[in-house]
Design a protein around this motif. Structure first.
Motif, PDB file in Angstrom:
ATOM      1  N   MET A 144     -17.910  -6.755  -3.451  1.00 18.32           N
ATOM      2  CA  MET A 144     -16.473  -6.842  -3.231  1.00 18.32           C
ATOM      3  C   MET A 144     -15.734  -6.061  -4.317  1.00 18.32           C
ATOM      4  SD  MET A 144     -15.726  -8.689  -0.552  1.00 18.32           S
ATOM      5  CE  MET A 144     -14.077  -9.303  -0.882  1.00 18.32           C
ATOM      6  N   LEU A 145     -14.716  -5.321  -3.903  1.00 17.63           N
ATOM      7  CA  LEU A 145     -13.894  -4.596  -4.864  1.00 17.63           C
ATOM      8  C   LEU A 145     -12.937  -5.557  -5.548  1.00 17.63           C
ATOM      9  CD1 LEU A 145     -12.939  -1.442  -2.756  1.00 17.63           C
ATOM     10  CD2 LEU A 145     -14.614  -1.562  -4.612  1.00 17.63           C
ATOM     11  N   PRO A 146     -12.645  -5.346  -6.851  1.00 19.62           N
ATOM     12  CA  PRO A 146     -11.631  -6.175  -7.504  1.00 19.62           C
ATOM     13  C   PRO A 146     -10.277  -5.971  -6.832  1.00 19.62           C
ATOM     14  CG  PRO A 146     -12.226  -4.297  -8.882  1.00 19.62           C
ATOM     15  CD  PRO A 146     -13.202  -4.323  -7.746  1.00 19.62           C
ATOM     16  N   GLN A 147      -9.495  -7.032  -6.772  1.00 15.28           N
ATOM     17  CA  GLN A 147      -8.234  -7.013  -6.031  1.00 15.28           C
ATOM     18  C   GLN A 147      -7.053  -6.902  -6.991  1.00 15.28           C
ATOM     19  OE1 GLN A 147      -6.588 -10.452  -3.442  1.00 15.28           O
ATOM     20  NE2 GLN A 147      -8.028  -9.361  -2.129  1.00 15.28           N
ATOM     21  N   VAL A 148      -6.157  -5.963  -6.686  1.00 10.82           N
ATOM     22  CA  VAL A 148      -4.958  -5.718  -7.488  1.00 10.82           C
ATOM     23  C   VAL A 148      -3.743  -5.964  -6.598  1.00 10.82           C
ATOM     24  CG1 VAL A 148      -3.649  -4.030  -8.819  1.00 10.82           C
ATOM     25  CG2 VAL A 148      -6.161  -4.027  -8.913  1.00 10.82           C
ATOM     26  N   VAL A 149      -2.840  -6.854  -7.051  1.00 12.07           N
ATOM     27  CA  VAL A 149      -1.675  -7.236  -6.252  1.00 12.07           C
ATOM     28  C   VAL A 149      -0.417  -6.625  -6.849  1.00 12.07           C
ATOM     29  CG1 VAL A 149      -0.330  -9.172  -5.357  1.00 12.07           C
ATOM     30  CG2 VAL A 149      -2.805  -9.392  -5.611  1.00 12.07           C
ATOM     31  N   ILE A 150       0.373  -5.984  -6.008  1.00 15.66           N
ATOM     32  CA  ILE A 150       1.658  -5.412  -6.431  1.00 15.66           C
ATOM     33  C   ILE A 150       2.745  -6.451  -6.182  1.00 15.66           C
ATOM     34  CG2 ILE A 150       3.300  -3.539  -6.114  1.00 15.66           C
ATOM     35  CD1 ILE A 150       1.041  -1.840  -4.998  1.00 15.66           C
ATOM     36  N   ILE A 151       3.509  -6.774  -7.222  1.00  6.78           N
ATOM     37  CA  ILE A 151       4.552  -7.800  -7.125  1.00  6.78           C
ATOM     38  C   ILE A 151       5.849  -7.249  -7.716  1.00  6.78           C
ATOM     39  CG2 ILE A 151       5.285 -10.046  -8.066  1.00  6.78           C
ATOM     40  CD1 ILE A 151       2.482 -11.042  -7.710  1.00  6.78           C
ATOM     41  N   GLY A 152       6.956  -7.629  -7.133  1.00  4.90           N
ATOM     42  CA  GLY A 152       8.261  -7.215  -7.643  1.00  4.90           C
ATOM     43  C   GLY A 152       9.360  -7.614  -6.684  1.00  4.90           C
ATOM     44  N   ARG A 153      10.591  -7.485  -7.104  1.00  2.00           N
ATOM     45  CA  ARG A 153      11.709  -7.817  -6.218  1.00  2.00           C
ATOM     46  C   ARG A 153      11.849  -6.726  -5.142  1.00  2.00           C
ATOM     47  NH1 ARG A 153      16.069  -4.725  -7.668  1.00  2.00           N
ATOM     48  NH2 ARG A 153      15.988  -3.774  -9.747  1.00  2.00           N
ATOM     49  N   PRO A 154      12.696  -6.933  -4.147  1.00  4.76           N
ATOM     50  CA  PRO A 154      12.821  -5.941  -3.073  1.00  4.76           C
ATOM     51  C   PRO A 154      13.319  -4.583  -3.571  1.00  4.76           C
ATOM     52  CG  PRO A 154      13.781  -8.048  -2.403  1.00  4.76           C
ATOM     53  CD  PRO A 154      13.471  -8.161  -3.863  1.00  4.76           C
ATOM     54  N   ASN A 155      12.815  -3.529  -2.937  1.00  4.07           N
ATOM     55  CA  ASN A 155      13.316  -2.163  -3.108  1.00  4.07           C
ATOM     56  C   ASN A 155      13.054  -1.554  -4.482  1.00  4.07           C
ATOM     57  OD1 ASN A 155      14.395  -0.302  -1.272  1.00  4.07           O
ATOM     58  ND2 ASN A 155      16.398  -0.347  -2.256  1.00  4.07           N
ATOM     59  N   VAL A 156      11.975  -1.979  -5.129  1.00  2.96           N
ATOM     60  CA  VAL A 156      11.626  -1.347  -6.403  1.00  2.96           C
ATOM     61  C   VAL A 156      10.552  -0.275  -6.221  1.00  2.96           C
ATOM     62  CG1 VAL A 156      12.286  -3.324  -7.821  1.00  2.96           C
ATOM     63  CG2 VAL A 156       9.940  -3.161  -6.939  1.00  2.96           C
ATOM     64  N   GLY A 157      10.028  -0.115  -4.975  1.00  2.03           N
ATOM     65  CA  GLY A 157       9.047   0.932  -4.720  1.00  2.03           C
ATOM     66  C   GLY A 157       7.617   0.432  -4.622  1.00  2.03           C
ATOM     67  N   LYS A 158       7.430  -0.852  -4.267  1.00  2.00           N
ATOM     68  CA  LYS A 158       6.067  -1.404  -4.184  1.00  2.00           C
ATOM     69  C   LYS A 158       5.247  -0.715  -3.094  1.00  2.00           C
ATOM     70  CE  LYS A 158       7.534  -5.590  -3.511  1.00  2.00           C
ATOM     71  NZ  LYS A 158       8.965  -5.224  -3.541  1.00  2.00           N
ATOM     72  N   SER A 159       5.839  -0.554  -1.911  1.00  2.00           N
ATOM     73  CA  SER A 159       5.090   0.071  -0.806  1.00  2.00           C
ATOM     74  C   SER A 159       4.842   1.551  -1.075  1.00  2.00           C
ATOM     75  CB  SER A 159       5.856  -0.108   0.514  1.00  2.00           C
ATOM     76  OG  SER A 159       5.907  -1.467   0.887  1.00  2.00           O
ATOM     77  N   THR A 160       5.777   2.217  -1.762  1.00  2.00           N
ATOM     78  CA  THR A 160       5.559   3.618  -2.130  1.00  2.00           C
ATOM     79  C   THR A 160       4.380   3.733  -3.091  1.00  2.00           C
ATOM     80  OG1 THR A 160       7.928   4.040  -1.882  1.00  2.00           O
ATOM     81  CG2 THR A 160       6.648   5.683  -3.083  1.00  2.00           C
ATOM     82  N   LEU A 161       4.281   2.809  -4.035  1.00  2.00           N
ATOM     83  CA  LEU A 161       3.148   2.794  -4.964  1.00  2.00           C
ATOM     84  C   LEU A 161       1.861   2.485  -4.212  1.00  2.00           C
ATOM     85  CD1 LEU A 161       1.881   2.863  -7.762  1.00  2.00           C
ATOM     86  CD2 LEU A 161       2.615   0.468  -8.082  1.00  2.00           C
ATOM     87  N   TRP A 162       1.904   1.539  -3.267  1.00  2.00           N
ATOM     88  CA  TRP A 162       0.728   1.213  -2.458  1.00  2.00           C
ATOM     89  C   TRP A 162       0.245   2.443  -1.698  1.00  2.00           C
ATOM     90  CZ3 TRP A 162      -0.941   1.111   2.586  1.00  2.00           C
ATOM     91  CH2 TRP A 162      -2.017   0.282   2.894  1.00  2.00           C
TER      92      TRP A 162
ATOM     93  N   LEU B 154       0.144  -5.852 -10.645  1.00  2.00           N
ATOM     94  CA  LEU B 154       1.047  -4.800 -11.089  1.00  2.00           C
ATOM     95  C   LEU B 154       2.466  -5.296 -10.842  1.00  2.00           C
ATOM     96  CD1 LEU B 154      -0.667  -1.574  -9.628  1.00  2.00           C
ATOM     97  CD2 LEU B 154      -0.895  -2.546 -11.923  1.00  2.00           C
ATOM     98  N   PHE B 155       3.181  -5.589 -11.904  1.00  2.00           N
ATOM     99  CA  PHE B 155       4.552  -6.086 -11.812  1.00  2.00           C
ATOM    100  C   PHE B 155       5.483  -4.866 -11.872  1.00  2.00           C
ATOM    101  CE2 PHE B 155       8.013  -8.578 -14.302  1.00  2.00           C
ATOM    102  CZ  PHE B 155       8.837  -8.556 -13.181  1.00  2.00           C
ATOM    103  N   VAL B 156       6.117  -4.570 -10.737  1.00  2.00           N
ATOM    104  CA  VAL B 156       6.912  -3.344 -10.620  1.00  2.00           C
ATOM    105  C   VAL B 156       8.390  -3.664 -10.765  1.00  2.00           C
ATOM    106  CG1 VAL B 156       7.455  -1.362  -9.160  1.00  2.00           C
ATOM    107  CG2 VAL B 156       5.176  -2.383  -9.064  1.00  2.00           C
ATOM    108  N   ILE B 157       9.078  -2.912 -11.645  1.00  2.60           N
ATOM    109  CA  ILE B 157      10.535  -2.999 -11.772  1.00  2.60           C
ATOM    110  C   ILE B 157      11.129  -1.624 -11.493  1.00  2.60           C
ATOM    111  CG2 ILE B 157      10.349  -4.846 -13.490  1.00  2.60           C
ATOM    112  CD1 ILE B 157      11.268  -2.661 -15.559  1.00  2.60           C
ATOM    113  N   ASP B 158      12.409  -1.585 -11.240  1.00  2.00           N
ATOM    114  CA  ASP B 158      13.133  -0.334 -11.018  1.00  2.00           C
ATOM    115  C   ASP B 158      13.768   0.071 -12.335  1.00  2.00           C
ATOM    116  OD1 ASP B 158      14.946   1.668 -10.409  1.00  2.00           O
ATOM    117  OD2 ASP B 158      15.609   0.758  -8.529  1.00  2.00           O
ATOM    118  N   SER B 159      13.211   1.089 -12.985  1.00  9.64           N
ATOM    119  CA  SER B 159      13.701   1.465 -14.308  1.00  9.64           C
ATOM    120  C   SER B 159      15.119   2.042 -14.255  1.00  9.64           C
ATOM    121  CB  SER B 159      12.744   2.468 -14.962  1.00  9.64           C
ATOM    122  OG  SER B 159      12.678   3.660 -14.210  1.00  9.64           O
TER     123      SER B 159
END
Length: 459
Positions: A1-19, A87-92
């Motif tokens: 099994m591959l290690p699992q990395v979860v992208i978390i953040g508030r809406p519209n910070v670019g999580k799906s773009t990073l995914w 991965l905790f994503v914020i909008d800089s």
């Protein structure tokens, strides 16, 4: 099994773009409108040789747990269970917000390692937010532009100490011995109109609240693929399935919103990816013209099709409903007459085993190949029983037939004057192939090829 990395953040910070960036394909829907992602989406990623599974999640919002945003947040919280890191994503560019600080407090209470990602950091517009993010307490933030790919090497360095010890061992590839390999996981797409119960049905199959559901129509936007194993009661053996949940497809004239257009287009792509398509009907609404259009699209794309009537536990006069839908399907989908029809209840689980059995059986038909000798014996018998016509007194000659492919089954007939062969005779042959050669109700492609005349005048 591959290690699992979860992208978390508030809406519209670019999580799906990073995914999308980490997976290497633009699979997740991305738009300037916040809250596009609602369900968890999994994908295999590789970053500079480091392999892991990346999980996109819905934007974290501070709402009532019973509301749609509140249920989305519960899905995000569940995604962190068993993860190797977050991965905790914020909008800089927007800087820190109270919601960012709330998410940070929650993450600090978890046992999962966190890498802070300051997205949209291209140029100098993101410098202020980047410096503010040190206050969140997760160490040095990674300055990144998921849209343009800047900062990916820095992200790799931040993730490496956590993921490197978890990398799977390299497998040694076995030599190909030329034997036919067993079929892989069944790629099964669930499609239908909004609120037919597609996500609820998948949750029932999985026996967990994996997908977001509720009374609101159109909750699902992205097409979500889930790996699963179903135990076949006929053999008591597990069988691999890739379940694909899709957005509801309304009539094109009613689809005005840009995001809904993107979701419907994504659902159509999911049909192209699938092997078997289950069109889910609502028993309280019956079969409508839009259902036939969705079914026709699946058949045109060459997918094996099953019709499932959901909410069977609350259907009025179920026997007449079933017979009425059967008759309407045979008339409206004459090209695949006899398509499997199954009654199910996503709420109680009724009929789900029969649905999966039908899906595996029809995939076998969809993959079926007929030896050329047996195929031509059937072909000779079919022509003897019903000879091709002779327009103008000159008989159309059909010499032989061969199968050139499967998935869906494709056949070529060679002969002369084939441009004059009536469509009715072509249908006669296709129906015979289905009925007598074991192809059931799967789409069958039949092409005609005339031999070249060696004495024809060359220009």
């Amino acid at each position: 099994m591959l290690p699992q990395v979860v992208i978390i953040g508030r809406p519209n910070v670019g999580k799906s773009t990073l995914w999308n960036r980490l997976v290497g394909k633009k699979l997740a829907l991305v738009d300037d409108q916040p809250g596009v992602t609602r369900d968890r989406r999994f994908g295999d990623a590789e970053l500079l040789g480091m392999k892991f599974q990346i999980v996109d999640t819905a934007g974290w919002e501070d709402d009532d747990p019973a509301s749609l945003p509140g249920r989305m947040r519960a899905q995000t919280e569940a995604a962190l269970v068993g993860a190797a890191m977050a991965l905790f994503v914020i909008d800089s560019r927007a800087g820190l917000t109270p919601l960012d600080e709330e998410i940070a407090r929650w993450l600090r209470g978890q046992s999962v390692p966190v890498v802070l990602v300051a997205n949209k950091a291209e140029g100098k517009a993101g410098d202020a937010g980047l410096y503010e993010s040190f206050a969140l307490g997760f160490g040095d933030p990674v300055a990144l532009s998921a849209e343009h790919g800047e900062g990916v090497a820095d992200l790799f360095e931040a993730m490496l100490p956590i993921l490197d010890p978890l990398q799977p061992e390299e497998e040694i590839a076995e030599e190909d011995d030329g034997e036919e390999r067993p079929l892989g996981p069944l790629k099964l797409a669930i499609v239908g109109r909004p609120n037919a119960g597609k996500s609820t049905l998948i949750n029932r199959l999985l026996q967990e609240d994996r997908l977001l559901t509720g009374p609101e129509a159109g909750i699902t936007r992205d097409s979500i693929t889930i790996d699963w194993h179903w135990t076949d009661p006929r053999t008591d053996e597990p069988r691999a399935v890739k379940l694909i949940d899709t957005a509801g497809m309304r009539k094109r004239a009613r689809v005005i919103d840009k995001l809904e257009r993107m979701a419907v287009a994504d659902a159509r792509h999911a049909v192209d990816f699938a092997e078997v398509v289950v069109l889910l009907l609502d028993a309280t609404l019956g079969l409508e013209h839009q259902d036939l259009k969705i079914a026709a699209h699946a058949v045109e794309e060459g997918r094996a099709l099953i019709i499932a009537i959901n909410k069977w536990d609350v259907a009025a006069e179920p026997s007449s409903l079933f017979n009425g839908i059967r008759a309407a399907l045979d008339e409206g989908l004459a090209q695949v007459r006899g398509v499997p029809l199954v009654a199910v209840s996503a709420r109680t689980g009724k009929g789900t085993d029969q649905l999966l059995q039908a899906a595996f059986d029809i995939r076998d038909q969809w993959n079926r190949r007929v030896p050329t000798a047996g195929l031509n014996r059937w072909f000779d018998d079919a022509m003897a029983a019903n000879p091709p016509p002779a327009p103008g007194g000159k008989r159309i000659k059909l010499r032989y037939i061969t199968q050139v492919g499967a998935r869906p089954p494709r056949f070529v007939i060679f002969g002369t004057r084939l441009d004059e062969l009536p469509e009715s005779y072509r249908r006669y042959l296709v129906n015979g192939i289905r009925r007598e050669l074991g192809f059931g109700a799967v789409p069958v492609r039949l092409m005609l090829r005339s031999a070249k005349n060696p004495y024809a005048t060359k220009e």
